[in-house]
Design a protein around this motif. Structure first.
Motif, PDB file in Angstrom:
ATOM      1  N   LEU A  68       0.962  -1.277   0.011  1.00 29.40           N
ATOM      2  CA  LEU A  68      -0.221  -0.012  -0.128  1.00 29.40           C
ATOM      3  C   LEU A  68       0.801   1.370  -0.216  1.00 29.40           C
ATOM      4  CD1 LEU A  68      -2.810  -1.073   2.573  1.00 29.40           C
ATOM      5  CD2 LEU A  68      -2.992  -0.739   0.053  1.00 29.40           C
ATOM      6  N   LEU A  69       2.025   1.277   0.826  1.00 25.66           N
ATOM      7  CA  LEU A  69       2.755   2.348   0.742  1.00 25.66           C
ATOM      8  C   LEU A  69       3.435   2.748  -0.677  1.00 25.66           C
ATOM      9  CD1 LEU A  69       4.416   1.906   4.224  1.00 25.66           C
ATOM     10  CD2 LEU A  69       2.999   3.843   3.429  1.00 25.66           C
ATOM     11  N   ARG A  70       3.855   1.470  -1.077  1.00 27.59           N
ATOM     12  CA  ARG A  70       4.527   1.700  -2.576  1.00 27.59           C
ATOM     13  C   ARG A  70       3.477   2.251  -3.664  1.00 27.59           C
ATOM     14  NH1 ARG A  70       7.640   0.576   0.966  1.00 27.59           N
ATOM     15  NH2 ARG A  70       7.557   2.673   1.042  1.00 27.59           N
ATOM     16  N   SER A  71       2.174   1.691  -3.393  1.00 27.58           N
ATOM     17  CA  SER A  71       1.178   2.246  -4.525  1.00 27.58           C
ATOM     18  C   SER A  71       0.827   3.764  -4.018  1.00 27.58           C
ATOM     19  CB  SER A  71      -0.115   1.530  -3.969  1.00 27.58           C
ATOM     20  OG  SER A  71      -0.996   1.870  -4.934  1.00 27.58           O
ATOM     21  N   GLY A  72       0.828   4.049  -2.799  1.00 27.31           N
ATOM     22  CA  GLY A  72       0.857   5.565  -2.589  1.00 27.31           C
ATOM     23  C   GLY A  72       2.093   6.216  -3.022  1.00 27.31           C
ATOM     24  N   GLU A  77       3.815  10.280  -6.852  1.00 27.28           N
ATOM     25  CA  GLU A  77       4.819  10.577  -8.104  1.00 27.28           C
ATOM     26  C   GLU A  77       4.068  11.040  -9.318  1.00 27.28           C
ATOM     27  OE1 GLU A  77       7.115   7.041  -8.311  1.00 27.28           O
ATOM     28  OE2 GLU A  77       8.411   7.418  -6.356  1.00 27.28           O
ATOM     29  N   GLY A  78       3.139  10.506  -9.554  1.00 22.90           N
ATOM     30  CA  GLY A  78       2.423  10.755 -10.835  1.00 22.90           C
ATOM     31  C   GLY A  78       1.791  12.112 -10.865  1.00 22.90           C
ATOM     32  N   LEU A  79       1.258  12.538  -9.564  1.00 23.42           N
ATOM     33  CA  LEU A  79       0.797  13.913  -9.509  1.00 23.42           C
ATOM     34  C   LEU A  79       1.935  14.902  -9.449  1.00 23.42           C
ATOM     35  CD1 LEU A  79      -1.718  13.039  -6.564  1.00 23.42           C
ATOM     36  CD2 LEU A  79      -2.360  13.616  -8.967  1.00 23.42           C
ATOM     37  N   ARG A  80       3.077  14.614  -8.784  1.00 25.44           N
ATOM     38  CA  ARG A  80       4.208  15.413  -8.723  1.00 25.44           C
ATOM     39  C   ARG A  80       4.918  15.658  -9.890  1.00 25.44           C
ATOM     40  NH1 ARG A  80       6.589  15.067  -2.440  1.00 25.44           N
ATOM     41  NH2 ARG A  80       4.772  15.916  -1.412  1.00 25.44           N
ATOM     42  N   GLY A  81       5.454  14.492 -10.513  1.00 24.80           N
ATOM     43  CA  GLY A  81       6.090  14.252 -11.564  1.00 24.80           C
ATOM     44  C   GLY A  81       7.622  14.152 -10.806  1.00 24.80           C
ATOM     45  N   THR A  82       7.798  13.888  -9.743  1.00 23.97           N
ATOM     46  CA  THR A  82       9.068  13.491  -9.143  1.00 23.97           C
ATOM     47  C   THR A  82       9.130  12.261  -8.182  1.00 23.97           C
ATOM     48  OG1 THR A  82       8.907  14.978  -7.077  1.00 23.97           O
ATOM     49  CG2 THR A  82       9.599  16.077  -9.093  1.00 23.97           C
ATOM     50  N   SER A  83      10.537  11.779  -8.100  1.00 25.82           N
ATOM     51  CA  SER A  83      10.263  10.679  -7.127  1.00 25.82           C
ATOM     52  C   SER A  83      10.037  11.042  -5.728  1.00 25.82           C
ATOM     53  CB  SER A  83      11.779  10.088  -7.145  1.00 25.82           C
ATOM     54  OG  SER A  83      12.039   8.928  -6.300  1.00 25.82           O
TER      55      SER A  83
END
Length: 97
Positions: A68-72, A77-83
């Motif tokens: 769940l943490l990795r999915s979050g 990352e998809g929203l921010r565009g950064t790691s």
């Protein structure tokens, strides 16, 4: 506004020859997540199925939390565009004692 959600969890145990496997399914809003936890009874130990269940279930729950943490992280990352790295944070206090 308060939002209430329910994510049903199903936990099944399979035991054979001193080995216990816990299979856990979580039905979340984004889909179903499946994880497995295992416990093995050493040959020179007493085979107590309840202990195998506890260990296998605990390991499955840890695997679920990590997934769940990795999915979050992936979602952020998809929203921010950064790691992103999401720390598991401190555990809640044990109030069962």
């Amino acid at each position: 506004m308060q939002h209430v959600r329910e994510w049903p969890i199903r936990l099944y145990f399979f035991e054979e020859d001193g080995q216990t496997q816990a299979r856990l399914w979580l039905k979340a809003s984004a889909g179903t997540i499946e994880v497995v936890g295992e416990a093995l009874c050493e040959p020179d130990e007493f085979d107590v199925p309840e202990i195998g269940d506890e260990v296998a279930a605990g390991r499955a729950l840890i695997a679920l939390g990590e997934k769940l943490l990795r999915s979050g992280e992936t979602d952020v990352e998809g929203l921010r565009g950064t790691s992103v790295h999401i720390d598991p944070g401190p555990a809640a206090p044990d109030r069962s004692r």
